[in-house]
Design an enzyme around this catalytic site. Sequence first.
Site, PDB file in Angstrom:
ATOM      1  N   CYS B 118       0.811  -1.223   0.000  1.00 40.47           N
ATOM      2  CA  CYS B 118       0.000   0.000   0.000  1.00 40.47           C
ATOM      3  C   CYS B 118       0.850   1.281   0.000  1.00 40.47           C
ATOM      4  O   CYS B 118       1.503   1.572  -0.995  1.00 40.47           O
ATOM      5  CB  CYS B 118      -0.970  -0.038   1.179  1.00 40.47           C
ATOM      6  SG  CYS B 118      -2.353   1.094   0.961  1.00 40.47           S
ATOM      7  N   ARG B 152     -12.084   5.968  -3.110  1.00 42.35           N
ATOM      8  CA  ARG B 152     -11.289   4.975  -2.409  1.00 42.35           C
ATOM      9  C   ARG B 152     -11.592   3.605  -2.964  1.00 42.35           C
ATOM     10  O   ARG B 152     -12.743   3.274  -3.224  1.00 42.35           O
ATOM     11  CB  ARG B 152     -11.613   5.017  -0.914  1.00 42.35           C
ATOM     12  CG  ARG B 152     -10.368   5.204  -0.082  1.00 42.35           C
ATOM     13  CD  ARG B 152     -10.604   5.191   1.388  1.00 42.35           C
ATOM     14  NE  ARG B 152      -9.471   4.521   2.014  1.00 42.35           N
ATOM     15  CZ  ARG B 152      -8.320   5.115   2.280  1.00 42.35           C
ATOM     16  NH1 ARG B 152      -8.142   6.377   2.006  1.00 42.35           N
ATOM     17  NH2 ARG B 152      -7.332   4.442   2.829  1.00 42.35           N
ATOM     18  N   HIS B 214      -3.584  -5.736   1.799  1.00 39.28           N
ATOM     19  CA  HIS B 214      -3.487  -6.009   3.231  1.00 39.28           C
ATOM     20  C   HIS B 214      -4.106  -7.385   3.444  1.00 39.28           C
ATOM     21  O   HIS B 214      -4.353  -8.113   2.500  1.00 39.28           O
ATOM     22  CB  HIS B 214      -4.254  -4.957   4.031  1.00 39.28           C
ATOM     23  CG  HIS B 214      -3.796  -3.548   3.786  1.00 39.28           C
ATOM     24  ND1 HIS B 214      -2.636  -3.042   4.312  1.00 39.28           N
ATOM     25  CD2 HIS B 214      -4.339  -2.543   3.067  1.00 39.28           C
ATOM     26  CE1 HIS B 214      -2.497  -1.785   3.934  1.00 39.28           C
ATOM     27  NE2 HIS B 214      -3.505  -1.455   3.164  1.00 39.28           N
TER      28      HIS B 214
HETATM   29 ZN   LIG Z   1      -3.984   0.373   2.164  1.00 42.67          ZN
END
Ligand SMILES: [Zn+2]
Lengths: 443, 264
Positions: B118, B152, B214
């Site tokens: 990320c 997002r 993740h």
């Molecule tokens: Zn992230």
Amino acid sequence: MLRTTAAVIAGKAARTAARVRGGGTGGSALPGLVAEKVDPGFLAHALRDVPQVVVVSGTNGKTTTTKMLVALLRAHGRTVFTNPTGSNFTRGVISAMLAELPLRGRLHADLAVLELDEAHALHFARAVAPTHALLLNVARDQLDRFAEIDHTAGLLTELAGMTTDGVVLNRDDPYVNRIAGGLRDGVAVRWFGLDAAIHDRLGELAEHDAREQDDFEAPPAGAEDGLLEPVDESAMGIRWGAADDAERLGPVTLRQRGLAAMINATAATTTARMLLGAAFEDAAAERALRTVAPPFGRGEVIDADGQPLELVLVKNPAGFTVALGTYGSTPVASMIAINDDYADGRDVSWLYDVDFSELRAKGVALTSGVRGWDMALRLQYDDVPVGGTETDLGAALGQFLAEHAEEPKRIFCTYTAMLALRRMLAERYDVPEMGTEVEEGAP
Amino acid sequence: MSTRDVTILGEPAGSDRPADPGGEGKGEIHLVHLYPREMSIYGDLGNTRCLAARIRRHGYVPVVHQHHPGAELPAQVDLVVGGGGQDSGQVTVEDDLERIGDRLRELAAAGTPMLMICGMYQLFGNAFVTVEGKSLPGLGILDVTTHGNEKRMIGPVVLSTDVGDVVGYENHSGSTTLGAGQAPFGRVRHGLGNNGTDGTEGARSGHVIGSYLHGPILPANPALADTLIGWAAEQATGHPFAPETLDDEVARQAQQRQVRRLLA
Ligand SMILES: [Zn+2]
């Protein structure tokens, strides 16, 4: 016809319809949605005659704290409107109001105490500026919805900035702590937190993802600020300020164990003291704290064929860590059920921010839920023995009850897993219906 | 151990120290987690825990270092891990990353395996271009460029990669595009990946892997963990990786259930 009256009628009709369909006991959001559509000013109108409007928000402990605060106020003879356990969206609040509203749409109560999640608290405050706000903590939770902790902290800061009379803030939470800087002129601030003597236990309550924030300092505690002094697992006292000769409340024994429940009680009592002023009485407060029962799923105990079965709701790293710390001292047969629906938090990464070593000695009998295998894998990395994995909740519950019939049991579960398990348990045992708990703490 | 070190849950005390003489097993592997305070949200420290545990299970000795802003990287570095952060965390580490940038580029060029998730994946790229059009330079170890955007990208992900199926969870607002010759880490079978449009996820150059996943990514995808450990073992000992046979049935179940569920 008055617009609000129309909204009340429409909302009440939707509420009745929802109940007929078996949609619960008024905590459903639909009737609220209907009422709000008919009259967008519904909330402001309904609360116009209520002198004190208190919003309780933050990530962890809202439900327990709200319940305690309501009990404290009722123990002092106040009439309190509150939203049912866990319905922490604005529309849930309206739906609950509809049950109590006369047709002209104004609520009669000394206080409204409303549990709202961070985003809905702000939504609510834009409609009705709260007189008081109790802000508990900012932790990582439901990141699907708010994405970042900084953002969540921003929501609470804005909420506090809209509050007109007083705010109660967590001294020990770096995010909440900073909120005091952005209040309107003349808004009073009270703090709650841990007494210095137990500051080393802060880690049990602290948010893992807040570790880059650890250079903050808690503000000094004055005589109106509540500091928690735990006595044992469930008995606690509160000292008012850090002075050597500080006044004290308690000790009282709560019906819920652990540090998290105690800090919630400290927050609720500090707030009640602010709201009640000179009318606050130690005896009434102690009675309320002693008698208030844990909300469903928060350490609720069900009698399963003569053996206690505890349901423990877990929804984020800080909460799960606290729960393990609370229950680790009395290991029993355990099951963990992890779902990943929206209400559970869709990302299960958070399980890696929880230390499961407390469970090592007794092991975990069964992991379940849609992410039962992920839970088993996580436990493997903490060297916790796992008896088995059964992702189907019904099958898992049956197996767990059958294999551990003669001993106390505990199930740690995420939100939707808890709802499902509770429903299944209700078919076998005496389980109070959700949202219909009897009122407690009344004088 | 630095006073800034964070607890890596489950890691035994002293795993930041070299092995006792005679206790090196098949060899020491020095693992560095970059910025554990600022850049390891959403359980990304679980990757480091997974690597250390598996290194041990394979008969090697992990030495787990935590790198904080302002500190020096250890002399021996065999495996580097980084995670995601909030915007505030990212800002805190940018200067330090520039300071240790040459060393990281040298290590990458020499074949040191690295896994950047990320935010750290973005910082290992050429640049991050903000919504306002401001370009912030990255390390340039991966030929990718990230544009900030309002939307997002969040949700569970399934990838096809060189090491087989990979599952995880993405949560990022940056949209990343690969340079002309840059290989992705995987192909998206469920989820959005780098940008939601070209079907790529992450980037891989030599032994350096960047990804948005993740989950944390490694525990449920042990083949990926062992690939990184294999490269690190060779790097550290000068000998081919000599793995043990591990029982990964629980990880396989966790991974394959997600694959079936999301591709159904
Ligand atoms: Zn992230």
